[in-house]
Design a protein around this motif. Sequence first.
Motif, PDB file in Angstrom:
ATOM      1  N   THR A  34       0.679  -1.080   0.128  1.00 23.18           N
ATOM      2  CA  THR A  34       0.159   0.095   0.072  1.00 23.18           C
ATOM      3  C   THR A  34       0.923   0.891   0.294  1.00 23.18           C
ATOM      4  O   THR A  34       1.631   1.587   0.569  1.00 23.18           O
ATOM      5  CB  THR A  34      -1.343   0.478   0.867  1.00 23.18           C
ATOM      6  OG1 THR A  34      -2.042  -0.832   0.940  1.00 23.18           O
ATOM      7  CG2 THR A  34      -1.627   1.223   1.206  1.00 23.18           C
ATOM      8  N   VAL A  35       0.375   2.222  -0.670  1.00 23.14           N
ATOM      9  CA  VAL A  35       1.069   3.567  -0.908  1.00 23.14           C
ATOM     10  C   VAL A  35       0.060   4.491  -0.312  1.00 23.14           C
ATOM     11  O   VAL A  35      -1.114   4.568  -0.604  1.00 23.14           O
ATOM     12  CB  VAL A  35       1.804   3.951  -2.287  1.00 23.14           C
ATOM     13  CG1 VAL A  35       2.001   5.168  -1.508  1.00 23.14           C
ATOM     14  CG2 VAL A  35       2.253   2.747  -2.377  1.00 23.14           C
ATOM     15  N   ILE A  36       0.475   5.523   0.273  1.00 26.54           N
ATOM     16  CA  ILE A  36       0.017   6.632   0.748  1.00 26.54           C
ATOM     17  C   ILE A  36       0.064   8.018   0.129  1.00 26.54           C
ATOM     18  O   ILE A  36       1.462   7.902   0.702  1.00 26.54           O
ATOM     19  CB  ILE A  36      -0.266   6.647   2.342  1.00 26.54           C
ATOM     20  CG1 ILE A  36       1.140   6.826   2.696  1.00 26.54           C
ATOM     21  CG2 ILE A  36      -1.354   5.616   3.074  1.00 26.54           C
ATOM     22  CD1 ILE A  36       0.465   6.305   4.946  1.00 26.54           C
ATOM     23  N   VAL A  37      -0.331   9.070  -0.142  1.00 29.03           N
ATOM     24  CA  VAL A  37      -0.509  10.260  -0.367  1.00 29.03           C
ATOM     25  C   VAL A  37      -0.851  11.121   0.148  1.00 29.03           C
ATOM     26  O   VAL A  37      -2.574  11.556  -0.041  1.00 29.03           O
ATOM     27  CB  VAL A  37      -0.166  10.483  -2.087  1.00 29.03           C
ATOM     28  CG1 VAL A  37       0.111  11.950  -2.351  1.00 29.03           C
ATOM     29  CG2 VAL A  37       0.014   9.455  -2.710  1.00 29.03           C
ATOM     30  N   SER A  38      -0.399  12.756   0.197  1.00 29.28           N
ATOM     31  CA  SER A  38      -0.621  13.468   1.178  1.00 29.28           C
ATOM     32  C   SER A  38      -1.461  14.395   0.265  1.00 29.28           C
ATOM     33  O   SER A  38      -0.475  15.488  -0.225  1.00 29.28           O
ATOM     34  CB  SER A  38      -0.216  14.117   2.772  1.00 29.28           C
ATOM     35  OG  SER A  38       0.977  14.075   2.539  1.00 29.28           O
ATOM     36  N   LEU A  63      -6.159  12.593   2.305  1.00 27.07           N
ATOM     37  CA  LEU A  63      -5.500  11.679   1.879  1.00 27.07           C
ATOM     38  C   LEU A  63      -5.858  10.612   1.059  1.00 27.07           C
ATOM     39  O   LEU A  63      -6.652   9.979   0.990  1.00 27.07           O
ATOM     40  CB  LEU A  63      -5.556  11.040   3.256  1.00 27.07           C
ATOM     41  CG  LEU A  63      -4.579   9.556   3.886  1.00 27.07           C
ATOM     42  CD1 LEU A  63      -2.964   8.925   3.639  1.00 27.07           C
ATOM     43  CD2 LEU A  63      -5.028   8.490   4.762  1.00 27.07           C
ATOM     44  N   PHE A  64      -4.738   9.834   0.098  1.00 32.47           N
ATOM     45  CA  PHE A  64      -5.330   8.683  -0.528  1.00 32.47           C
ATOM     46  C   PHE A  64      -4.235   7.856  -0.196  1.00 32.47           C
ATOM     47  O   PHE A  64      -3.183   7.855   0.025  1.00 32.47           O
ATOM     48  CB  PHE A  64      -4.542   9.539  -2.078  1.00 32.47           C
ATOM     49  CG  PHE A  64      -5.455  10.513  -2.801  1.00 32.47           C
ATOM     50  CD1 PHE A  64      -6.173   9.913  -4.083  1.00 32.47           C
ATOM     51  CD2 PHE A  64      -4.944  11.604  -3.000  1.00 32.47           C
ATOM     52  CE1 PHE A  64      -7.523  11.238  -4.303  1.00 32.47           C
ATOM     53  CE2 PHE A  64      -5.707  13.251  -2.549  1.00 32.47           C
ATOM     54  CZ  PHE A  64      -7.029  12.668  -3.974  1.00 32.47           C
ATOM     55  N   VAL A  65      -5.143   6.114  -0.607  1.00 38.12           N
ATOM     56  CA  VAL A  65      -4.643   5.463   0.266  1.00 38.12           C
ATOM     57  C   VAL A  65      -4.907   4.419  -1.661  1.00 38.12           C
ATOM     58  O   VAL A  65      -5.547   4.452  -2.131  1.00 38.12           O
ATOM     59  CB  VAL A  65      -5.687   4.613   0.790  1.00 38.12           C
ATOM     60  CG1 VAL A  65      -5.106   2.968   1.462  1.00 38.12           C
ATOM     61  CG2 VAL A  65      -5.583   5.190   2.381  1.00 38.12           C
ATOM     62  N   LEU A  66      -3.397   4.116  -2.001  1.00 33.33           N
ATOM     63  CA  LEU A  66      -2.883   3.989  -3.322  1.00 33.33           C
ATOM     64  C   LEU A  66      -2.921   2.557  -3.029  1.00 33.33           C
ATOM     65  O   LEU A  66      -2.079   2.080  -2.014  1.00 33.33           O
ATOM     66  CB  LEU A  66      -2.383   4.577  -3.724  1.00 33.33           C
ATOM     67  CG  LEU A  66      -2.646   5.701  -4.131  1.00 33.33           C
ATOM     68  CD1 LEU A  66      -1.658   6.694  -4.697  1.00 33.33           C
ATOM     69  CD2 LEU A  66      -4.529   5.616  -4.763  1.00 33.33           C
ATOM     70  N   ARG A  67      -3.003   1.126  -4.586  1.00 33.71           N
ATOM     71  CA  ARG A  67      -2.462   0.210  -4.465  1.00 33.71           C
ATOM     72  C   ARG A  67      -1.438   0.597  -6.407  1.00 33.71           C
ATOM     73  O   ARG A  67      -2.392   0.032  -7.246  1.00 33.71           O
ATOM     74  CB  ARG A  67      -3.262  -1.015  -4.888  1.00 33.71           C
ATOM     75  CG  ARG A  67      -2.806  -1.883  -5.078  1.00 33.71           C
ATOM     76  CD  ARG A  67      -1.876  -2.918  -4.107  1.00 33.71           C
ATOM     77  NE  ARG A  67      -2.625  -2.286  -3.172  1.00 33.71           N
ATOM     78  CZ  ARG A  67      -1.861  -3.512  -1.551  1.00 33.71           C
ATOM     79  NH1 ARG A  67      -0.891  -3.713  -1.951  1.00 33.71           N
ATOM     80  NH2 ARG A  67      -2.646  -3.527  -0.857  1.00 33.71           N
TER      81      ARG A  67
END
Length: 823
Positions: free
Chosen positions: A410-414, A420-424
């Motif tokens: 999982t990768v997170i971006v602010s 907050l984006f929770v990405l795959r």
Amino acid sequence: MTRLVCALLVQASLLLALAPCVAFAVPNPPPPEPVAVAPAEPDSAPVPEHFTACQDGTAAGFPCSRVDLEERLTNASMGGGNGNDLWGWTDPVTGREYALMGLTNGTAFVDITIPDDARLVGNLAFHAGVGTGTNTWRDIKTYGNYAFIVSEATNHGMQVFDLTRLRSYAGTPIAFTEDAHYGNFGRTHNIVIDEASGFAYAVGSLQDSQSCNAGLHMIDIRNPLLPTFAGCFGVDGYTHDAQCTVYQGPDIGHQGKQICFAQNEDTLTIVDVTDKSNPVQLSRTGYAGVGYTHQGWLTEDQRYILVDDETDEINFGHNTHTYVFDLADLDAPVMHMTYTGTTSASDHNLYVKGNFAYQANYRSGLRILDISRVAERDISEFAFFDTQPTSNASGTSGAWSVYPFFASGTVIVSDVSAGLFVLRPNLCTQPSMPTGLTAAGAGANRVDLAWNAPAGNESIEVLRSIDSCAGPQSAVASGLTGGAYSDTSVSGGIDYGYRIRARSADGLCVSPSSECVLAQTSGVCTAPPVFSGLVSAASAGTAGCGIELGWGSATPRCSGPVTYRVERSAGPTFNEAGAIVIAAAATGTSFLDSQVLSDTSYAYRVRAIDSSNGAGDDNPSVVVARADGPVADGDFATGAELGDPVLGDVTSRHVAWETVSNVAHSGQRSYHSTYENSICLALTSAPLTITPGQSSMLSFWTRYAMEAGWDGGVVQVSSDDGANWTTRAPTGGGYPSNFNGMSNDACGLPNNSGAFTGSALTWTPYTIDLSALSGTVRFRFLFSTDPRVTDQGWWIDDVRMTHVQVPGMCNSPLASIFANGFE
């Protein structure tokens, strides 16, 4: 908006009379950072409750490639205003993964263990104290089970929070309190932690006795609840960010030491901090095209560091640039390559995991770069997720940071406005490193290599370096499916280092490179010279028109002698397709390019050629410069547009005036004050010489929204290079308002004195009479605030000072004739 400074020259030449004008250059300003602005369009977009795949280039309305959207939480849903930095933590007992998200009013803790069902666990408010409060900048790092949180809010210090308390979440978000506080500094920009050694480094600290000149403020956190001051490094001034680690890279002389790789506004500065009482600066390395050296991260083998420059895209108008330094020698790093991205977005923070670099590039969101071929100067974009669908332009709103280190993938971006984006990311499986490599000379100008053939459908790539295994590598063969290769492009009598690696059948992933083997063969010497490339390019002075280039001497590997091929292209970056040769066989270590036009940037590259064999080196060094013409009477003018002269902040290191592109009187840009409590910010000109016998006037357009009577701005002028400043009132009635409270503003402006204060958001012109002045002067726009209440701030645009000595036109009559260069 004004874009040029036109000198009033009497020229005999029609060519010169018709030439464009050259901008008057002054130093770059400190970096623009996000300011409190209205949320961008994504905040009004539908927020998915569960997984949304990236299909046909979008996921829930966000442009994407190879990255799925698991979840998005708005800043409001996490209890805050705008977003800023973030980090991650994995509970070693429960295995749960958490996003630690910075907000203007504190820190949010979000459980992302089930990525498409992220839950707000709780919030930690900012540290309570005199002057503390909401703030644009907050930074978080972890050590063990503790989070360490800093802010640029006055008197905030460093909060310590026990992350195991997140286990107490039972479905209702918790209002947490800090577990410890470190107060040896007040406000600081960032926190860096070396988890291997147990030391933290506050950087950009600007308050209290242990500010360390805004450099590395060292803190022993091995007992997290009792952090203690350990030392300072401030020789190189302000440090904006850094990566500190127990070094295990290729420079054997420094292995095992604690090393900080610091981004110091205009340099990569490397410091040995093993002895906290006596840190040692190992090197300080600048680079061409610098705007503001912001942040960087090492490759996992610690051979290279990728560095983001926050303002070069804004200042120079090129696409996203990432600068890669070769760290084979920590005492003398060299520029290895510059990666140019697919958009013009400004880059902010990046981190490296495996063969990928994860960049938070403001308005273009998350960009994932394949760096598996960085040794061969080959970086490419592999995947992306754009958190700001409406724009990929340069500027400082959008994705602030990224955290790619969760074991789950999982990768997170602010994002400043979008949350907050929770990405795959959908990356690939790395092949195993190939084994059994051997290399040996096999007759004249030939080396035979052999290895254990790859399994399945993988292929082999052969990498080669010259002189040793430590030099830059280049790919000499790819797509090999067997276990042997003959390299017939080598020079006799020269050592070569070889490595191989496997590439997956789909071509998307490569293995780690094998161990290096050395080989040498017989035959004629065909090797290029040893050359580090162009070092400098600068105007030859305002008495004439030209750009002076300089470089160090090359050393021939073969019989020589060495000559130099000088190449040039117009623009802020080197354009291979449009480059011309302006000297095919220069000698010495300098060259004057006198065939240049005014108001034009030129990018230069120099290659060393061995005359005995015609072989040229392939160094990547490019330097950009612009020529100045003769000085004459004219106007200094700037509106913050690309190519305009730049006004700089000389009072504050980081909370500062910035160039913004969302508000302007004309054109695309203007200057804007950031807005924090208890700040004194000066937007200042370079020294300007009033033309003898002339009366000068200063004019500008402005708009503002400030706490009426308590915060405000004035215009000041200095005739002694900034030693003393005098407030000057506008003509036709003076300032529109007054300070009317107690004199507790940060700049110490007098009570009941005239100022721009209150709210006036319509652009309005003002003029300052400078006719009584002569000689060299500087002007500044001084913005001062008190300890309470903030608003939108102060904007300045279309600034002009008449009758000053400025560089004039620089247009050689031969420049047009030689526009296509010569061989």
